[in-house]
Design a protein around this motif. Structure first.
Motif, PDB file in Angstrom:
ATOM      1  N   CYS A  29       0.820  -1.211   0.000  1.00  0.00           N
ATOM      2  CA  CYS A  29       0.000   0.000   0.000  1.00  0.00           C
ATOM      3  C   CYS A  29       0.859   1.270   0.000  1.00  0.00           C
ATOM      4  O   CYS A  29       0.521   2.256  -0.641  1.00  0.00           O
ATOM      5  N   CYS A  79      -7.713  -3.239  -3.452  1.00  0.00           N
ATOM      6  CA  CYS A  79      -7.387  -2.728  -2.122  1.00  0.00           C
ATOM      7  C   CYS A  79      -8.310  -1.566  -1.789  1.00  0.00           C
ATOM      8  O   CYS A  79      -8.212  -0.497  -2.389  1.00  0.00           O
ATOM      9  N   HIS A  81      -3.505  -3.020  -8.029  1.00  0.00           N
ATOM     10  CA  HIS A  81      -3.543  -2.862  -6.580  1.00  0.00           C
ATOM     11  C   HIS A  81      -4.790  -2.097  -6.131  1.00  0.00           C
ATOM     12  O   HIS A  81      -5.510  -2.536  -5.247  1.00  0.00           O
ATOM     13  N   CYS A 134      -6.531   1.728  -0.553  1.00  0.00           N
ATOM     14  CA  CYS A 134      -5.875   2.547  -1.573  1.00  0.00           C
ATOM     15  C   CYS A 134      -6.901   3.205  -2.495  1.00  0.00           C
ATOM     16  O   CYS A 134      -6.685   4.310  -2.985  1.00  0.00           O
TER      17      CYS A 134
HETATM   18 ZN   LIG Z   1      -3.395  -0.831  -0.805  1.00  0.00          ZN
END
Ligand SMILES: [Zn+2]
Length: 107
Positions: free
Chosen positions: A3, A33, A29, A36
């Motif tokens: 992250c 996630c 990602h 994020c």
């Molecule tokens: Zn992340």
């Protein structure tokens, strides 16, 4: 990519300055996630917020952000097709050379 590394890339992403490889990693990602994605949403809001307030437009943040991400995905896909195409060209060029050599040697 973790992250921390991802969030470091955020400003470059929003500025459209990530290279295709980085962009791809970033997208993968962010899409997997929650944290994020949230960070991206906030940064995007901060970046665009001032301009929007000035214009006084009604603004659908999530729609705009989704549009931005879709553009980025298209860029990654387009680049991948180009890469495959250039590999194919290389293979054909090598085959042509081999073919010419065979014709010279055995012809
Ligand atoms: Zn992340």
């Amino acid at each position: 990519m973790d992250c921390k590394a991802n969030q470091k890339m955020l400003p470059a992403f929003l500025a459209g300055k990530l290279e295709t490889r980085e962009l791809k990693q970033f997208l993968i990602h962010v899409e997997n996630c929650e944290e994020c994605m949230e960070e991206l949403t906030i940064q995007y809001l901060v970046m665009t917020g001032a301009a929007i307030l000035e214009e006084g437009n009604s603004f659908d943040l999530h729609k705009e952000l989704e549009g931005l991400l879709e553009e980025a995905r298209k860029r990654v896909r387009k680049r991948r097709i180009l890469t495959i195409f250039s590999y194919l060209c290389e293979i054909f060029a090598i085959l042509a050379v081999i073919l010419i050599l065979i014709m010279v040697v055995f012809g």
